[in-house]
Design a protein around this motif. Structure first.
Motif, PDB file in Angstrom:
ATOM      1  N   ARG A  98       5.671   0.914  13.578  1.00 16.49           N
ATOM      2  CA  ARG A  98       4.710  -0.187  13.523  1.00 16.49           C
ATOM      3  C   ARG A  98       4.457  -0.626  12.084  1.00 16.49           C
ATOM      4  O   ARG A  98       4.244  -1.804  11.799  1.00 16.49           O
ATOM      5  CB  ARG A  98       3.409   0.224  14.222  1.00 16.49           C
ATOM      6  N   ARG A  99       4.479   0.318  11.150  1.00 15.66           N
ATOM      7  CA  ARG A  99       4.352  -0.048   9.743  1.00 15.66           C
ATOM      8  C   ARG A  99       5.577  -0.844   9.280  1.00 15.66           C
ATOM      9  O   ARG A  99       5.461  -1.795   8.522  1.00 15.66           O
ATOM     10  CB  ARG A  99       4.183   1.208   8.872  1.00 15.66           C
ATOM     11  N   ALA A 100       6.768  -0.440   9.747  1.00 12.25           N
ATOM     12  CA  ALA A 100       7.974  -1.184   9.392  1.00 12.25           C
ATOM     13  C   ALA A 100       7.932  -2.593   9.973  1.00 12.25           C
ATOM     14  O   ALA A 100       8.399  -3.551   9.343  1.00 12.25           O
ATOM     15  CB  ALA A 100       9.207  -0.434   9.886  1.00 12.25           C
ATOM     16  N   ILE A 101       7.366  -2.737  11.162  1.00 15.07           N
ATOM     17  CA  ILE A 101       7.189  -4.066  11.754  1.00 15.07           C
ATOM     18  C   ILE A 101       6.291  -4.916  10.860  1.00 15.07           C
ATOM     19  O   ILE A 101       6.573  -6.096  10.607  1.00 15.07           O
ATOM     20  CB  ILE A 101       6.601  -3.942  13.173  1.00 15.07           C
ATOM     21  N   GLN A 102       5.211  -4.330  10.371  1.00 16.77           N
ATOM     22  CA  GLN A 102       4.311  -5.064   9.476  1.00 16.77           C
ATOM     23  C   GLN A 102       5.029  -5.515   8.208  1.00 16.77           C
ATOM     24  O   GLN A 102       4.719  -6.572   7.652  1.00 16.77           O
ATOM     25  CB  GLN A 102       3.102  -4.204   9.120  1.00 16.77           C
ATOM     26  N   GLN A 129       4.287  10.066  15.358  1.00 14.15           N
ATOM     27  CA  GLN A 129       4.367   9.687  13.955  1.00 14.15           C
ATOM     28  C   GLN A 129       5.484   8.682  13.721  1.00 14.15           C
ATOM     29  O   GLN A 129       5.311   7.707  12.980  1.00 14.15           O
ATOM     30  CB  GLN A 129       4.579  10.927  13.078  1.00 14.15           C
ATOM     31  N   LEU A 130       6.626   8.880  14.345  1.00 11.79           N
ATOM     32  CA  LEU A 130       7.734   7.938  14.199  1.00 11.79           C
ATOM     33  C   LEU A 130       7.360   6.574  14.775  1.00 11.79           C
ATOM     34  O   LEU A 130       7.716   5.536  14.215  1.00 11.79           O
ATOM     35  CB  LEU A 130       8.978   8.493  14.885  1.00 11.79           C
ATOM     36  N   ARG A 131       6.628   6.568  15.898  1.00 12.19           N
ATOM     37  CA  ARG A 131       6.185   5.287  16.456  1.00 12.19           C
ATOM     38  C   ARG A 131       5.216   4.594  15.508  1.00 12.19           C
ATOM     39  O   ARG A 131       5.283   3.378  15.303  1.00 12.19           O
ATOM     40  CB  ARG A 131       5.537   5.488  17.822  1.00 12.19           C
ATOM     41  N   GLY A 136       0.819  -1.200   0.000  1.00 14.36           N
ATOM     42  CA  GLY A 136       0.000   0.000   0.000  1.00 14.36           C
ATOM     43  C   GLY A 136       0.852   1.249   0.000  1.00 14.36           C
ATOM     44  O   GLY A 136       2.077   1.208   0.072  1.00 14.36           O
ATOM     45  N   LEU A 137       0.199   2.412  -0.047  1.00 15.38           N
ATOM     46  CA  LEU A 137       0.930   3.673  -0.133  1.00 15.38           C
ATOM     47  C   LEU A 137       1.921   3.846   1.009  1.00 15.38           C
ATOM     48  O   LEU A 137       2.990   4.412   0.830  1.00 15.38           O
ATOM     49  CB  LEU A 137      -0.061   4.845  -0.148  1.00 15.38           C
ATOM     50  N   SER A 138       1.571   3.358   2.188  1.00  9.75           N
ATOM     51  CA  SER A 138       2.413   3.569   3.353  1.00  9.75           C
ATOM     52  C   SER A 138       3.625   2.659   3.377  1.00  9.75           C
ATOM     53  O   SER A 138       4.451   2.761   4.284  1.00  9.75           O
ATOM     54  CB  SER A 138       1.591   3.382   4.626  1.00  9.75           C
ATOM     55  N   ALA A 139       3.737   1.754   2.390  1.00  2.00           N
ATOM     56  CA  ALA A 139       4.901   0.887   2.357  1.00  2.00           C
ATOM     57  C   ALA A 139       6.186   1.691   2.195  1.00  2.00           C
ATOM     58  O   ALA A 139       7.233   1.290   2.684  1.00  2.00           O
ATOM     59  CB  ALA A 139       4.768  -0.138   1.227  1.00  2.00           C
ATOM     60  N   ASN A 140       6.129   2.799   1.510  1.00  2.00           N
ATOM     61  CA  ASN A 140       7.304   3.653   1.378  1.00  2.00           C
ATOM     62  C   ASN A 140       7.354   4.569   2.591  1.00  2.00           C
ATOM     63  O   ASN A 140       6.850   5.691   2.579  1.00  2.00           O
ATOM     64  CB  ASN A 140       7.233   4.459   0.080  1.00  2.00           C
ATOM     65  N   ALA A 185       9.774   6.113   4.281  1.00  5.01           N
ATOM     66  CA  ALA A 185      10.531   7.367   4.235  1.00  5.01           C
ATOM     67  C   ALA A 185       9.735   8.448   3.515  1.00  5.01           C
ATOM     68  O   ALA A 185       9.675   9.599   3.970  1.00  5.01           O
ATOM     69  CB  ALA A 185      11.873   7.144   3.549  1.00  5.01           C
ATOM     70  N   ARG A 186       9.101   8.082   2.412  1.00  4.86           N
ATOM     71  CA  ARG A 186       8.315   9.069   1.671  1.00  4.86           C
ATOM     72  C   ARG A 186       7.099   9.507   2.475  1.00  4.86           C
ATOM     73  O   ARG A 186       6.696  10.674   2.433  1.00  4.86           O
ATOM     74  CB  ARG A 186       7.873   8.490   0.325  1.00  4.86           C
ATOM     75  N   GLN A 187       6.515   8.589   3.230  1.00  5.18           N
ATOM     76  CA  GLN A 187       5.376   8.951   4.058  1.00  5.18           C
ATOM     77  C   GLN A 187       5.785   9.958   5.131  1.00  5.18           C
ATOM     78  O   GLN A 187       5.042  10.902   5.426  1.00  5.18           O
ATOM     79  CB  GLN A 187       4.768   7.715   4.711  1.00  5.18           C
ATOM     80  N   TYR A 188       6.943   9.749   5.717  1.00 12.23           N
ATOM     81  CA  TYR A 188       7.388  10.681   6.750  1.00 12.23           C
ATOM     82  C   TYR A 188       7.668  12.065   6.152  1.00 12.23           C
ATOM     83  O   TYR A 188       7.323  13.090   6.740  1.00 12.23           O
ATOM     84  CB  TYR A 188       8.644  10.153   7.443  1.00 12.23           C
TER      85      TYR A 188
END
Length: 331
Positions: free
Chosen positions: A266-270, A260-262, A222-226, A228-231
Motif C-alpha cells: 500500500r505504501r508502494a501504491i502511494q 507487513q508485506l501488504r 517520509g521515512l517509509s518511502a524507502n 526495502a529498508r523499512q522491511y
C-alpha cells in the motif's frame, strides 16, 4: 501545591518547519491542561526550532541534542519527563483537542490498562483530510495482535503509564548512564519493537478507545518511502522479539509477514510504484493466504490498486486516487 504535570508529551523535532507549528498548537489547544510538552531538538538544520521558540507557553520545555534519530530523541524526552503518563506526538502530526482528556479518563478508570490508543484520521501534506483512516482493533489485544496488525497504528497515537513503560527500560549498551526505552539501534520499526517487548516480555495490556483522535500526516519522502529498508528494519524487530517470545514468533510470524508485506504494498501504491506494489501484494498472499479470508475487502482493494498503479499512466492513476492517498505521498 503540586505543580507537577500529569502527562508528559514527547515530541522529537528534526527538519519539520512546515508542520511543527501545527503540532505544538494542537497540544496547547488540548481541553486537558495538566501537561508538559518536551520538544526534543534532534539537531536539524532548518527553521523548525525558530518556530518552536516562538511559543511562550510555560508548559513547554526544549531540550537540544546532537542527532540521535527518532528513538534516541524519544528516549531523551522520556528521561526528562515528570508526568505519570507519557504521550508521544510526531512533529508532523496533530491531535484532536480532546485526545489527552479521553486517554486520561481511560487510564484513570482502569488501572489494568498500560497503553491507551485510538484511531487516526489521515491528512495530506497540506493538512486536508483524506478519505482513509486508521480504525484499529480496540479490545482483546494480545501480543499476537500487536505482532500481526500493530493496533497502535502510528507514533502519535499512544498514551502510556510511565510505570508500565519503565518495565521495558534498559541501559544503553554504548553510552554509560543513558537509559533507553526505545531501542536506539533502530531507525525504523522502533515502535513495533517496543510494543512487542512491552506486551510479550513484560505483560503490558494494550486497549484502545473510540474515535479518530490523531491527524496522521501523509508526506512525500517520509521515512517509509524507502520500502526495502523499512522491511529490513521490521525483520530486525521480529528477530529481536523472537529472543524474548520464540513461541509467539514461531506461531504467528509468517502471518505477520503477510500483513507487513501488504502494508508495504500500500505504501508502494502511494508512491505510484505499481510494479513493486504488485510484487509485494503477491508476496503477501504467498506468505499468508488466510489473509484473504480474514480481511477480503482490504486485501482485494490492495491488489486492485496495485494492478491499477502498474497498468495506468502515472497521471491518470494519481488523479484517480488523490483523495484517498494524497498527492504522490508515502507515510
Amino acid at each position: 501545591m503540586n505543580n507537577m504535570p500529569l502527562i508528559s508529551v514527547i515530541m522529537p523535532v528534526y527538519n519539520v518547519e512546515e508542520y511543527v507549528g501545527e503540532a505544538i498548537q494542537s497540544v496547547i489547544d488540548q481541553s486537558f491542561a495538566n501537561w508538559e510538552l518536551l520538544i526534543i531538538d534532534d539537531g536539524g538544520q532548518d527553521a523548525s526550532m525558530v518556530i518552536c521558540r516562538m511559543f511562550t507557553d510555560k508548559r513547554i520545555r526544549i531540550i537540544s541534542q546532537a542527532n540521535r534519530g527518532l528513538a534516541g530523541a524519544r528516549n531523551t524526552g522520556i528521561a526528562a519527563a515528570r508526568g505519570n503518563y507519557i504521550a508521544l506526538l510526531d512533529s508532523d502530526d496533530r491531535w484532536d483537542r480532546n485526545k489527552l482528556l479521553m486517554h486520561m479518563i481511560h487510564l484513570e478508570a482502569d488501572s489494568s490498562v498500560d497503553v491507551s490508543y485510538a484511531g487516526s484520521r489521515m491528512i495530506d501534506a497540506a493538512g486536508q483530510p483524506l478519505q482513509t483512516a486508521m480504525r484499529p482493533q480496540l479490545t482483546g489485544i494480545t501480543a499476537a495482535d500487536i505482532l500481526k496488525r500493530n493496533p497502535v497504528g502510528n507514533g502519535s497515537a499512544a498514551v502510556m503509564r510511565r510505570s508500565s513503560l519503565n518495565r521495558a527500560a534498559f541501559a544503553h549498551p554504548d553510552v554509560p548512564g543513558r537509559t533507553c526505552w526505545f531501542d536506539e539501534s533502530f531507525r525504523q520499526s522502533e515502535d513495533i519493537e517496543l510494543w512487542l517487548r512491552l506486551s510479550a516480555a513484560h505483560g503490558c495490556r494494550f486497549e484502545g478507545i473510540d474515535g479518530l483522535l490523531t491527524d496522521y500526516r501523509i508526506i512525500a519522502g517520509g521515512l517509509s518511502a524507502n520500502i526495502a529498508r523499512q522491511y529490513e528494519s521490521w525483520e530486525r524487530a521480529i528477530a529481536k522479539s523472537a529472543q524474548a517470545a520464540p513461541q509467539l514468533i514461531a506461531r504467528h510470524g509468517r502471518q505477520a509477514m503477510a500483513y507487513q508485506l501488504r502494508y508495504l504494498a500500500r505504501r508502494a501504491i502511494q508512491l505510484g510504484d505499481g510494479g513493486f506494489a504488485w510484487s509485494l501484494s503477491l508476496q503477501a498472499l504467498r506468505a499468508g493466504p488466510a489473509m484473504m479470508l480474514a480481511e477480503p475487502r482490504k486485501t482485494l482493494t490492495t491488489l486492485a490498486a496495485a494492478l491499477a498503479a502498474r497498468l495506468l499512466p502515472p497521471a491518470q492513476f494519481q488523479a484517480l486516487t488523490a483523495r484517498y492517498l494524497g498527492n504522490g505521498a508515502a507515510a
